[in-house]
Design a protein around this motif. Structure first.
Motif, PDB file in Angstrom:
ATOM      1  N   PRO A 162      44.319  78.816  13.089  1.00 16.33           N
ATOM      2  CA  PRO A 162      43.960  80.082  12.431  1.00 16.33           C
ATOM      3  C   PRO A 162      45.135  81.052  12.285  1.00 16.33           C
ATOM      4  CG  PRO A 162      43.019  79.945  14.649  1.00 16.33           C
ATOM      5  CD  PRO A 162      43.583  78.601  14.351  1.00 16.33           C
ATOM      6  N   ASP A 163      46.041  81.083  13.252  1.00 13.64           N
ATOM      7  CA  ASP A 163      47.184  81.994  13.178  1.00 13.64           C
ATOM      8  C   ASP A 163      48.469  81.211  12.937  1.00 13.64           C
ATOM      9  OD1 ASP A 163      47.083  80.747  15.624  1.00 13.64           O
ATOM     10  OD2 ASP A 163      47.891  82.447  16.747  1.00 13.64           O
ATOM     11  N   PHE A 164      48.465  80.315  11.934  1.00 11.89           N
ATOM     12  CA  PHE A 164      49.568  79.370  11.776  1.00 11.89           C
ATOM     13  C   PHE A 164      50.905  80.060  11.530  1.00 11.89           C
ATOM     14  CE2 PHE A 164      48.653  79.992   7.282  1.00 11.89           C
ATOM     15  CZ  PHE A 164      49.885  79.834   6.665  1.00 11.89           C
ATOM     16  N   LYS A 165      50.904  81.221  10.879  1.00 16.20           N
ATOM     17  CA  LYS A 165      52.179  81.888  10.591  1.00 16.20           C
ATOM     18  C   LYS A 165      52.925  82.206  11.883  1.00 16.20           C
ATOM     19  CE  LYS A 165      50.537  84.112   6.344  1.00 16.20           C
ATOM     20  NZ  LYS A 165      50.306  85.402   5.663  1.00 16.20           N
ATOM     21  N   TRP A 166      52.209  82.764  12.844  1.00 16.52           N
ATOM     22  CA  TRP A 166      52.846  83.099  14.113  1.00 16.52           C
ATOM     23  C   TRP A 166      53.048  81.858  14.968  1.00 16.52           C
ATOM     24  CZ3 TRP A 166      55.594  86.766  16.195  1.00 16.52           C
ATOM     25  CH2 TRP A 166      55.773  86.779  17.567  1.00 16.52           C
ATOM     26  N   ALA A 167      52.017  81.003  15.027  1.00 18.04           N
ATOM     27  CA  ALA A 167      52.083  79.831  15.899  1.00 18.04           C
ATOM     28  C   ALA A 167      53.181  78.867  15.476  1.00 18.04           C
ATOM     29  CB  ALA A 167      50.735  79.109  15.913  1.00 18.04           C
ATOM     30  N   PHE A 168      53.386  78.682  14.179  1.00 21.28           N
ATOM     31  CA  PHE A 168      54.356  77.697  13.698  1.00 21.28           C
ATOM     32  C   PHE A 168      55.755  78.277  13.487  1.00 21.28           C
ATOM     33  CE2 PHE A 168      50.916  74.922  11.462  1.00 21.28           C
ATOM     34  CZ  PHE A 168      50.339  74.675  12.700  1.00 21.28           C
ATOM     35  N   TYR A 169      55.838  79.563  13.126  1.00 16.23           N
ATOM     36  CA  TYR A 169      57.128  80.122  12.723  1.00 16.23           C
ATOM     37  C   TYR A 169      57.571  81.327  13.548  1.00 16.23           C
ATOM     38  CZ  TYR A 169      55.835  77.308   8.692  1.00 16.23           C
ATOM     39  OH  TYR A 169      55.452  76.264   7.882  1.00 16.23           O
ATOM     40  N   GLY A 170      56.643  81.981  14.248  1.00 10.47           N
ATOM     41  CA  GLY A 170      56.995  83.122  15.071  1.00 10.47           C
ATOM     42  C   GLY A 170      57.630  84.248  14.279  1.00 10.47           C
ATOM     43  N   ASP A 171      58.654  84.875  14.874  1.00 13.88           N
ATOM     44  CA  ASP A 171      59.325  86.017  14.230  1.00 13.88           C
ATOM     45  C   ASP A 171      60.061  85.634  12.959  1.00 13.88           C
ATOM     46  OD1 ASP A 171      58.470  87.711  16.231  1.00 13.88           O
ATOM     47  OD2 ASP A 171      60.273  87.439  17.448  1.00 13.88           O
ATOM     48  N   HIS A 172      60.263  84.348  12.721  1.00  8.61           N
ATOM     49  CA  HIS A 172      61.024  83.915  11.553  1.00  8.61           C
ATOM     50  C   HIS A 172      60.202  83.891  10.270  1.00  8.61           C
ATOM     51  CE1 HIS A 172      64.108  81.601  14.238  1.00  8.61           C
ATOM     52  NE2 HIS A 172      64.338  82.889  14.171  1.00  8.61           N
ATOM     53  N   TYR A 173      58.886  84.054  10.368  1.00  6.89           N
ATOM     54  CA  TYR A 173      58.048  83.837   9.185  1.00  6.89           C
ATOM     55  C   TYR A 173      58.409  84.767   8.029  1.00  6.89           C
ATOM     56  CZ  TYR A 173      54.157  83.071   6.069  1.00  6.89           C
ATOM     57  OH  TYR A 173      53.418  82.776   4.949  1.00  6.89           O
ATOM     58  N   GLU A 174      58.558  86.043   8.275  1.00  4.85           N
ATOM     59  CA  GLU A 174      58.805  86.987   7.184  1.00  4.85           C
ATOM     60  C   GLU A 174      60.118  86.683   6.473  1.00  4.85           C
ATOM     61  OE1 GLU A 174      56.659  89.017   5.942  1.00  4.85           O
ATOM     62  OE2 GLU A 174      55.212  88.402   7.476  1.00  4.85           O
ATOM     63  N   LYS A 175      61.139  86.333   7.232  1.00  6.50           N
ATOM     64  CA  LYS A 175      62.422  85.974   6.621  1.00  6.50           C
ATOM     65  C   LYS A 175      62.267  84.717   5.762  1.00  6.50           C
ATOM     66  CE  LYS A 175      67.209  84.756   7.757  1.00  6.50           C
ATOM     67  NZ  LYS A 175      68.204  84.561   8.857  1.00  6.50           N
ATOM     68  N   LEU A 176      61.535  83.739   6.271  1.00  7.87           N
ATOM     69  CA  LEU A 176      61.305  82.508   5.522  1.00  7.87           C
ATOM     70  C   LEU A 176      60.483  82.773   4.262  1.00  7.87           C
ATOM     71  CD1 LEU A 176      60.513  80.150   8.528  1.00  7.87           C
ATOM     72  CD2 LEU A 176      62.578  80.134   7.119  1.00  7.87           C
ATOM     73  N   PHE A 177      59.560  83.711   4.357  1.00 10.89           N
ATOM     74  CA  PHE A 177      58.732  84.040   3.187  1.00 10.89           C
ATOM     75  C   PHE A 177      59.575  84.667   2.080  1.00 10.89           C
ATOM     76  CE2 PHE A 177      55.737  86.897   0.924  1.00 10.89           C
ATOM     77  CZ  PHE A 177      54.900  85.908   0.417  1.00 10.89           C
ATOM     78  N   VAL A 178      60.539  85.494   2.450  1.00  4.76           N
ATOM     79  CA  VAL A 178      61.449  86.089   1.455  1.00  4.76           C
ATOM     80  C   VAL A 178      62.253  84.995   0.764  1.00  4.76           C
ATOM     81  CG1 VAL A 178      63.469  87.565   1.162  1.00  4.76           C
ATOM     82  CG2 VAL A 178      61.584  88.310   2.626  1.00  4.76           C
ATOM     83  N   ILE A 179      62.736  84.020   1.525  1.00  3.56           N
ATOM     84  CA  ILE A 179      63.484  82.901   0.949  1.00  3.56           C
ATOM     85  C   ILE A 179      62.594  82.094   0.011  1.00  3.56           C
ATOM     86  CG2 ILE A 179      64.699  80.751   1.483  1.00  3.56           C
ATOM     87  CD1 ILE A 179      65.541  82.061   4.140  1.00  3.56           C
ATOM     88  N   LYS A 180      61.347  81.855   0.421  1.00  2.00           N
ATOM     89  CA  LYS A 180      60.393  81.116  -0.405  1.00  2.00           C
ATOM     90  C   LYS A 180      60.171  81.835  -1.733  1.00  2.00           C
ATOM     91  CE  LYS A 180      56.739  78.377  -1.244  1.00  2.00           C
ATOM     92  NZ  LYS A 180      56.811  76.916  -1.497  1.00  2.00           N
ATOM     93  N   GLN A 181      59.987  83.124  -1.706  1.00  2.00           N
ATOM     94  CA  GLN A 181      59.774  83.890  -2.945  1.00  2.00           C
ATOM     95  C   GLN A 181      60.996  83.843  -3.859  1.00  2.00           C
ATOM     96  OE1 GLN A 181      58.539  87.643  -0.987  1.00  2.00           O
ATOM     97  NE2 GLN A 181      56.702  87.517  -2.253  1.00  2.00           N
TER      98      GLN A 181
END
Length: 456
Positions: free
Chosen positions: A417-436
């Motif tokens: 249910p909380d895969f963003k935090w569980a899988f990527y932790g603090d790195h998720y937002e940075k990775l999302f910017v790269i994805k966009q």
């Protein structure tokens, strides 16, 4: 329509929709024959349907049972549905860079999903690619040794490999190794495992597979060969010694921090059939070193009267050690979920560098706890219930023990249910910017990947 009524075919680079699951398997594994021989063909296919190798050599047949939604399942009744369902519509056999470039442009232009598959060793439904165009990278095989690689952060020997190189294929070259995952135990692993981090026998000594990456294709660090020691412990459950096995396992877990400090990789299992260490794998260690690390566990087992086996060996090279490992059991027989467990009291394994996308919680991890419920190949509904039990009951119990929250995304619950935090932790937002920036249209996407929730 029964799946035996469908006949698929293969061309040089394009696999049509009919070449899926049972259809492609029948055409590849079994000769075409009249209707009177179909029963024998079905029996032959059923006997191997459980094994990953039945599916992983083909472009669209998933290793993990739930994802084709029982379409073309040879274990069901003869008139069960056989449709495309959650399979890809087409598969493109990528043989070079131009294939990859063209196939990425095509779905972007026509606004449909692109899925990328290698062997399909996958628990989270990333490779089946429902209603998509498959980019099949399994045959992109190339290998070269770079004796004097020079990069911004690394100077030294390196290995350049194509995406289709397997674990054991990429392990050893010119007396150098790459710190990858399992070789003989999981020979179907390919280089894309690096995208999830990639752990294995070398992880505590050199770091995760992702930390070895230097450049595209991909180019990775190479490390000198060395001697290795291995050890196995098996304690079968005979129906009367279950508590003793758990007491012995508790002793082993108490010794685990010391095992980790000694950079020994230890894969262990607790199941109804008993407990197994399979194996402890020590790079650069002698057999006496392994014995000392496991002595307290073995003594506890002796004191409890457990009948255990303790085979061990020492090898001069990594390749000889890897060749000695026993093959793992069928890895596709379970619905799985996982949790990274710490409780290290300040102990850190090999530090991750800041520009690696792996969840930073890996720095504090003592072991990755993977739990599973058996798959019922005759019932999709019962399997969903088993997966829900993992999501709603078993994994929350593990989460209470690991409140910081993390999971290894290659061996996790696809319903996390909380895969963003569980899988990527603090790195998720940075990775999302790269994805966009590089994929604003979400052409390749999966449910638990960065940005995957935008397509749900």
């Amino acid at each position: 329509m029964h799946f035996l009524d469908l006949l698929g075919f293969f061309s040089a680079n394009i696999v049509p929709a009919a070449a899926l699951s049972g259809v492609s398997l029948l055409n590849v594994l079994l000769p075409r024959s009249p209707h009177r021989r179909w029963s024998c063909q079905c029996d032959a296919l059923r006997n191997v349907w459980f094994f990953p190798k039945t599916h992983l050599t083909l472009p669209s047949s998933p290793m993990a049972y739930p994802y084709p939604h029982d379409s073309c399942n040879p274990l069901l009744e003869p008139h069960s549905p056989c449709t495309l369902d959650y399979h890809a519509v087409f598969s493109i056999n990528a043989t070079g860079l131009s294939d990859i470039q063209a196939r990425i442009r095509f779905p972007r232009k026509h606004n449909f999903r692109l899925a990328i598959r290698n062997t399909g060793h996958d628990y989270l439904g990333k490779s089946p690619g429902a209603h998509s165009l498959f980019l099949w990278t399994k045959h992109l095989k190339s290998f070269s040794f770079l004796e004097k690689y020079k990069g911004l952060k690394y100077i030294g020997p390196a290995i350049k490999m194509g995406a289709g190189m397997g674990g054991i294929e990429a392990y050893w070259f010119a007396n150098f190794s790459w710190p990858l995952g399992s070789g003989r135990q999981l020979p179907d692993l390919r280089l894309p495992l690096t995208l999830g981090g990639g752990h294995g026998p070398f992880s505590l000594k050199y770091g995760l597979a992702a930390e070895q990456s230097l450049y595209l294709s991909m180019t990775v660090k190479a490390v000198p060969d060395n001697h290795f020691s291995t050890a196995y412990i098996t304690a079968p459950d005979n129906g009367t010694n279950t508590k003793s096995i758990y007491f012995a396992l508790m002793k082993f877990l108490g010794a685990l921090p010391g095992i980790v400090i000694a950079v020994v990789s230890a894969m262990w299992v607790a199941a109804p059939f008993g407990s197994m260490l399979m194996p402890a794998f020590g790079p650069g260690l002698r057999q006496d070193d392994i014995d000392k690390l496991l002595r307290c566990t073995l003594e506890r087992m002796d004191n409890l009267g457990l009948e255990d086996q303790y085979p061990y060996s020492e090898f001069p090279t990594f390749l000889s050690a890897d060749n000695s490992l026993t093959s793992s059991w069928n890895v596709s027989d379970y619905n799985i979920g996982g949790r990274l467990t710490d409780n290290l009291d300040g102990l850190n394994s090999v530090s991750l560098v800041s520009d690696v996308a792996v969840n930073p919680y890996f720095r504090e991890t003592l072991f990755s706890a993977v739990v599973g419920t058996p798959i019922d190949y005759n019932g999709l509904a019962s399997n969903q219930a088993a997966q829900d039990k993992l999501t709603n009951d078993l994994l929350p119990l593990l989460a209470k023990l690991t409140p910081k929250g993390a999971a290894y995304l290659n061996e996790a619950d696809f319903q996390q249910p909380d895969f963003k935090w569980a899988f990527y932790g603090d790195h998720y937002e940075k990775l999302f910017v790269i994805k966009q920036k590089y994929d604003s249209h979400d052409i390749p996407y999966t449910k638990t990947a960065v940005g995957g929730d935008r397509r749900m």
